[in-house]
Design a protein around this motif. Structure first.
Motif, PDB file in Angstrom:
ATOM      1  N   ARG A  48       0.810  -1.226   0.000  1.00 48.41           N
ATOM      2  CA  ARG A  48       0.000   0.000   0.000  1.00 48.41           C
ATOM      3  C   ARG A  48       0.838   1.269   0.000  1.00 48.41           C
ATOM      4  N   GLY A  51       2.156   1.754  -3.974  1.00 47.70           N
ATOM      5  CA  GLY A  51       1.128   2.137  -4.941  1.00 47.70           C
ATOM      6  C   GLY A  51      -0.238   2.124  -4.297  1.00 47.70           C
ATOM      7  N   VAL A  54      -3.288   2.016  -6.736  1.00 51.15           N
ATOM      8  CA  VAL A  54      -3.332   0.723  -7.421  1.00 51.15           C
ATOM      9  C   VAL A  54      -3.836  -0.371  -6.476  1.00 51.15           C
ATOM     10  N   ALA A  57      -7.555  -0.027  -6.143  1.00 44.38           N
ATOM     11  CA  ALA A  57      -8.259  -0.507  -7.339  1.00 44.38           C
ATOM     12  C   ALA A  57      -8.276  -2.036  -7.394  1.00 44.38           C
ATOM     13  N   LEU A  58      -7.139  -2.664  -7.051  1.00 45.32           N
ATOM     14  CA  LEU A  58      -7.088  -4.123  -7.055  1.00 45.32           C
ATOM     15  C   LEU A  58      -7.970  -4.714  -5.960  1.00 45.32           C
ATOM     16  N   ALA A  87      -5.040   5.286   0.255  1.00 46.19           N
ATOM     17  CA  ALA A  87      -5.120   5.941  -1.049  1.00 46.19           C
ATOM     18  C   ALA A  87      -5.614   7.378  -0.912  1.00 46.19           C
ATOM     19  N   TRP A  94      -8.770  10.592  -7.042  1.00 47.91           N
ATOM     20  CA  TRP A  94      -8.790   9.256  -7.612  1.00 47.91           C
ATOM     21  C   TRP A  94      -9.423   8.257  -6.646  1.00 47.91           C
ATOM     22  N   THR A  95      -9.121   8.404  -5.379  1.00 40.29           N
ATOM     23  CA  THR A  95      -9.690   7.488  -4.374  1.00 40.29           C
ATOM     24  C   THR A  95     -11.200   7.616  -4.317  1.00 40.29           C
TER      25      THR A  95
END
Length: 346
Positions: A48, A51, A54, A57-58, A87, A94-95
């Protein structure tokens, strides 16, 4: 706690949270069902810090994949809490976008608006906490930067003050020593030469003690006191030994003068005497000190018989800056002789 250990603890807690959440909506706790999902969500948190967006998102993809794979029904996004918070610290827009899309995709198959509303509130709370913590971290970084800048400024001021102290001590001492060495070189008799050399040696020893005291301030191990108003008498004695007819006139109570003003007054007298000793035509020197309840007044005047030109070097500039720092005033007159007058507020 080391960061790697903290991430490992959060990974285990996230896996447990995932198992509990999925069990609450009827998902089977099996090795071919929710257990791999929980393990995947936990393992993702180990990355974490590298990224965060990322990983979020995963994590959303794992949960949505499990839901659309028929392991459970209903939107369950609680296991993404740590990933959302992390995030959010890195990239809040984006989060927020990933969270909204994930929630919409999770609720769409079942249309459980009540469950979706509760989880939306939870996501909003987590994002708000992330935003608040990020603001706190930014404020703390700026505060620490200001503290470092202030510490650097104080250090520079201390170095400048010590440089002035060293200049005052060395300039005054070398002037006195030089005069006595000239007397020794021109003396007609051996006793007179020995006397001048002895005085020069005494002045040198006192200067060395002063220098050790200043260096001790740097090392914070010196127990020697800083020059005081009473030390002005030593300056007068040295000037008299150098051939000047010095009159010291004091009025008021010197014990009521604060240390900063006392130090400044001493340095003003020292620098003014140094300049007077450099005037070959100066024979008399008046030092007047007045200690009143609201001001320390310093006046040093010599009787030079010819016009005197001067340039404000380190000594006079340092003198003026000392007085200005204390909110006082300073006057320097160079005409028939040299005069320094200053007022230091108490």
């Amino acid at each position: 706690m080391p960061l790697l250990l903290l991430d490992a603890v959060l990974a285990v807690l996230t896996a447990i949270c995932a198992l509990t959440s999925l069990a609450s909506v009827g998902a089977p706790l099996t090795w071919d069902g929710t257990i791999p999902v929980a393990i995947a969500l936990g393992l993702l948190l180990l990355a974490r810090r590298r990224g965060p967006v990322v990983v979020l998102a995963l994590s959303a993809a794992v949960l949505l994949g499990a839901q659309y794979g028929g392991l459970f029904e209903g939107g369950v996004i609680w296991p993404m809490t740590v990933a959302v918070f992390t995030a959010g610290l890195a990239n809040l827009p984006w989060t927020a976008a990933i969270c909204v899309l994930t929630l919409a995709a999770a609720v769409a198959p079942t249309m459980e608006l009540a469950r979706g509303g509760a989880e939306l509130l939870w996501l909003a709370l987590v994002l708000a906490l992330a935003h608040g913590y990020r603001q706190h971290l930014r404020w703390r970084a700026e505060h620490e930067a200001r503290l470092r800048e202030a510490a650097g400024t104080r250090l520079a001021e201390q170095r400048l003050q010590i440089a002035r102290e060293l200049h005052d001590v060395v300039a005054h001492t070398l002037t006195v020593v030089g005069l006595h060495l000239n007397v020794a070189a021109e003396a007609d008799s051996l006793p007179e030469a020995k006397g001048a050399i002895r005085v020069a040696s005494d002045v040198r020893k006192k200067a060395m003690a002063d220098l050790r005291s200043l260096i001790g301030v740097l090392r914070d191990v010196s127990g020697e006191p800083q020059p005081e108003l009473s030390s002005i008498a030593d300056l007068v004695a040295r000037a008299r030994e150098a051939g000047l007819d010095v009159t010291l006139d004091e009025g008021g109570d010197p014990t009521e003068v604060p240390a900063a003003q006392a130090m400044a007054a001493f340095r003003i007298v020292q620098e003014a005497m140094t300049n007077a000793l450099k005037h070959s035509d100066a024979r008399r020197l008046l030092v007047h000190l007045d200690y009143s309840s609201n001001q320390v007044r310093v006046e040093v005047v010599d009787d030079g018989t010819g016009p005197v030109s001067y340039t404000e070097g380190h000594g006079l500039t340092g003198m003026r800056e000392r007085v200005t720092a204390l909110g006082g005033w300073l006057e320097i007159e160079a005409g028939d002789g040299f005069a320094v007058r200053a007022g230091l507020p108490v």
